[in-house]
Design an enzyme around this catalytic site. Structure first.
Site, PDB file in Angstrom:
ATOM      1  N   HIS A  64      -6.084 -21.543  10.670  1.00 56.84           N
ATOM      2  CA  HIS A  64      -7.460 -21.937  10.330  1.00 56.84           C
ATOM      3  C   HIS A  64      -8.181 -20.807   9.591  1.00 56.84           C
ATOM      4  O   HIS A  64      -8.831 -21.042   8.561  1.00 56.84           O
ATOM      5  CB  HIS A  64      -8.248 -22.296  11.592  1.00 56.84           C
ATOM      6  CG  HIS A  64      -9.724 -22.389  11.320  1.00 56.84           C
ATOM      7  ND1 HIS A  64     -10.308 -23.502  10.767  1.00 56.84           N
ATOM      8  CD2 HIS A  64     -10.719 -21.460  11.441  1.00 56.84           C
ATOM      9  CE1 HIS A  64     -11.603 -23.272  10.574  1.00 56.84           C
ATOM     10  NE2 HIS A  64     -11.874 -22.042  10.984  1.00 56.84           N
ATOM     11  N   CYS A  81      -7.485 -27.841   7.651  1.00 61.81           N
ATOM     12  CA  CYS A  81      -6.333 -27.117   8.197  1.00 61.81           C
ATOM     13  C   CYS A  81      -5.773 -27.863   9.405  1.00 61.81           C
ATOM     14  O   CYS A  81      -6.472 -28.691  10.010  1.00 61.81           O
ATOM     15  CB  CYS A  81      -6.727 -25.694   8.571  1.00 61.81           C
ATOM     16  SG  CYS A  81      -7.471 -25.531  10.218  1.00 61.81           S
ATOM     17  N   GLY A  94     -11.306   4.214   0.390  1.00 60.56           N
ATOM     18  CA  GLY A  94     -12.210   5.019   1.192  1.00 60.56           C
ATOM     19  C   GLY A  94     -13.469   4.314   1.639  1.00 60.56           C
ATOM     20  O   GLY A  94     -14.436   4.956   2.056  1.00 60.56           O
ATOM     21  N   ASP A 126       0.854  -1.183   0.000  1.00 55.28           N
ATOM     22  CA  ASP A 126       0.000   0.000   0.000  1.00 55.28           C
ATOM     23  C   ASP A 126       0.895   1.240   0.000  1.00 55.28           C
ATOM     24  O   ASP A 126       2.107   1.154   0.133  1.00 55.28           O
ATOM     25  CB  ASP A 126      -0.973  -0.028   1.175  1.00 55.28           C
ATOM     26  CG  ASP A 126      -0.279  -0.044   2.526  1.00 55.28           C
ATOM     27  OD1 ASP A 126       0.936   0.214   2.585  1.00 55.28           O
ATOM     28  OD2 ASP A 126      -0.949  -0.321   3.535  1.00 55.28           O
ATOM     29  N   GLN A 185     -11.393   7.462  -5.061  1.00 56.69           N
ATOM     30  CA  GLN A 185     -11.956   7.981  -3.818  1.00 56.69           C
ATOM     31  C   GLN A 185     -13.298   8.641  -4.133  1.00 56.69           C
ATOM     32  O   GLN A 185     -13.795   8.549  -5.243  1.00 56.69           O
ATOM     33  CB  GLN A 185     -10.985   8.967  -3.161  1.00 56.69           C
ATOM     34  CG  GLN A 185      -9.696   8.341  -2.638  1.00 56.69           C
ATOM     35  CD  GLN A 185      -9.907   7.502  -1.382  1.00 56.69           C
ATOM     36  OE1 GLN A 185     -10.985   7.474  -0.790  1.00 56.69           O
ATOM     37  NE2 GLN A 185      -8.859   6.796  -0.965  1.00 56.69           N
ATOM     38  N   CYS A 232      -7.936 -27.931  12.678  1.00 60.95           N
ATOM     39  CA  CYS A 232      -9.120 -28.784  12.656  1.00 60.95           C
ATOM     40  C   CYS A 232      -8.761 -30.266  12.508  1.00 60.95           C
ATOM     41  O   CYS A 232      -9.463 -31.134  13.009  1.00 60.95           O
ATOM     42  CB  CYS A 232     -10.045 -28.365  11.518  1.00 60.95           C
ATOM     43  SG  CYS A 232     -10.774 -26.730  11.756  1.00 60.95           S
ATOM     44  N   ASP A 281      -8.040  -7.310   0.704  1.00 64.37           N
ATOM     45  CA  ASP A 281      -7.099  -7.620   1.781  1.00 64.37           C
ATOM     46  C   ASP A 281      -7.732  -7.229   3.101  1.00 64.37           C
ATOM     47  O   ASP A 281      -8.594  -6.356   3.144  1.00 64.37           O
ATOM     48  CB  ASP A 281      -5.804  -6.817   1.617  1.00 64.37           C
ATOM     49  CG  ASP A 281      -5.987  -5.362   2.050  1.00 64.37           C
ATOM     50  OD1 ASP A 281      -5.612  -5.021   3.186  1.00 64.37           O
ATOM     51  OD2 ASP A 281      -6.538  -4.562   1.266  1.00 64.37           O
ATOM     52  N   PHE A 296      -3.128   5.641   4.102  1.00 63.48           N
ATOM     53  CA  PHE A 296      -4.140   5.314   5.107  1.00 63.48           C
ATOM     54  C   PHE A 296      -3.531   5.271   6.501  1.00 63.48           C
ATOM     55  O   PHE A 296      -4.106   5.801   7.455  1.00 63.48           O
ATOM     56  CB  PHE A 296      -4.792   3.969   4.776  1.00 63.48           C
ATOM     57  CG  PHE A 296      -5.827   3.536   5.784  1.00 63.48           C
ATOM     58  CD1 PHE A 296      -7.082   4.117   5.799  1.00 63.48           C
ATOM     59  CD2 PHE A 296      -5.530   2.575   6.743  1.00 63.48           C
ATOM     60  CE1 PHE A 296      -8.039   3.735   6.736  1.00 63.48           C
ATOM     61  CE2 PHE A 296      -6.473   2.186   7.682  1.00 63.48           C
ATOM     62  CZ  PHE A 296      -7.734   2.767   7.679  1.00 63.48           C
ATOM     63  N   CYS A 336     -13.131 -29.067   7.693  1.00 60.85           N
ATOM     64  CA  CYS A 336     -11.946 -28.267   7.380  1.00 60.85           C
ATOM     65  C   CYS A 336     -10.691 -29.138   7.464  1.00 60.85           C
ATOM     66  O   CYS A 336     -10.569 -29.967   8.370  1.00 60.85           O
ATOM     67  CB  CYS A 336     -11.846 -27.088   8.346  1.00 60.85           C
ATOM     68  SG  CYS A 336     -10.391 -26.049   8.079  1.00 60.85           S
TER      69      CYS A 336
END
Length: 377
Positions: A336, A307, A217, A93, A190, A310, A267, A97, A305
């Site tokens: 997870h 992962c 924004g 970025d 924006q 789990c 993100d 921000f 799941c």
């Protein structure tokens, strides 16, 4: 492998899109969720573990990295990819921000922003040119134009003035970025929640010309309904043949709604931050592992799941290690959560490609409405 940045749209279903962004460091399947590696690490995760969850790209924070360890130092140490041991694409970025939300004693002018570091109070200046230089030193694959993020609520006049300043900075970012084959520069739309301002911003950005476009924004406290209201029209102002990135989003239902409205990239710190605070995201909604109901429960967080949390650990164990303040708690819950997010993105991509997005979204909401499994008697 390609030596340049390229976006290919493979299928659409309503406004939703699925495709591939080709970069010299690998492909990014869209819609894509980017885990946030604020200070050159996704908290509580090894880079190879992040990759195992299905992530194609990470996000790094210009503001945090310029303050510590410093962009010049990262450059001397081989660039951000080598520094953090992630050989796939990275988006950084612009720092705008974080300057607005974290820095103290900031002063905004046409030139840029002067601010005091939230770490040690040291003074810094961030301009479009310096943001481009920092991101070049970091070596990120996707660079974000420098913009101003007005704190909401704000008057329409304040939002308009801020947006127009950001558009002037977008031109300066484009000029400073120059010609960098294999690297992409994204502009940031924006305009708050005002349609005319969003359209004006999009026209300014497309006039300058970028490799991709972000909707900025939003997710700053306006609420989901207002955000979706903007997303009902804003992506349509942007070029069809370029990726569209919604910054800082979000919860799973935010992501699904954004994808339905034509967003390609997102993100958010939520999966990792939630993991460290005992919150797990599952297909049946959120689970708070702190709650005493889990302490004697031998069942996994989500039996469907795959992962590590789990596959190998019970709710009772996850409750225990969180209560005991053990590091493995944040590690397992973050893994997870990131796994769940990437599984959701894979499901969305497949549903769009096969023309069955409406059914996928209906099933998604129905599963969440059921709520967590019943406690053991």
């Amino acid at each position: 492998m390609t030596d340049r940045f390229q976006f290919t749209l493979n299928a659409t279903d309503g406004a939703a899109r699925t495709g591939v962004i080709d970069t010299p460091r690998g492909q990014i399947r869209t819609p894509a969720f980017m885990p946030v590696g604020t200070a050159a690490t996704v908290k509580a995760m090894m880079p190879e573990s992040v990759r195992e969850t299905g992530a194609d790209i990470l996000l790094g924070n210009t503001y945090h990295l310029m303050l510590r360890p410093g962009a010049e130092r990262v450059d001397r140490l081989g660039g951000l990819h080598r520094f953090m041991n992630w050989d796939r694409p990275i988006l950084t970025d612009s720092g705008g921000f974080q300057v607005m939300s974290l820095a103290s004693l900031r002063k905004l002018t046409e030139e840029g922003v002067t601010f005091a570091s939230h770490i040690d109070g040291s003074k810094h200046v961030l301009t479009p040119e310096r943001s481009m230089e920092i991101q070049r030193l970091l070596g990120s694959d996707i660079v974000m134009a420098f913009d101003e993020c007005p704190a909401l609520p704000a008057s329409e006049e304040e939002v308009a003035n801020s947006m127009r300043l950001s558009m002037r900075w977008a031109q300066r970012s484009r000029d400073a970025f120059g010609d960098r084959p294999g690297h992409a520069l994204f502009g940031i739309m924006q305009g708050g929640v005002t349609r005319d301002l969003r359209e004006e911003s999009a026209k300014a950005l497309t006039g300058i010309g970028f490799d991709g476009y972000a909707v900025g924004g939003l997710a700053v406290g306006e609420g989901q309904e207002a955000m979706f209201g903007v997303l009902d029209y804003a992506p349509g102002f942007l070029p069809q043949d370029k990726p569209r990135y919604l910054m800082g989003v979000g919860k799973p239902d935010d992501i699904v709604g954004a994808v339905q409205r034509g967003i390609d990239m997102m993100d958010c710190v939520l999966p990792s931050r939630s993991g460290r605070t005992g919150q797990a995201w599952t297909r049946r909604g959120q689970v708070n592992i702190k709650n005493a109901r889990h302490q004697d429960d031998p069942r996994p967080l989500d039996e469907n799941c795959t992962c590590p949390a789990c596959r190998s650990y019970s709710r009772g164990y996850l409750h225990h290690v969180f209560r005991a303040g053990e590091m493995i708690s944040g590690m397992l819950l973050t893994w997870h959560n990131l796994h769940y997010y990437q599984e959701l993105m894979a499901g969305l991509r497949a549903a769009i490609a096969e023309g069955r997005l409406d059914g996928f979204v209906a099933d998604f909401h129905a599963a969440r409405a059921e709520g967590d499994i019943e406690p053991l008697a």
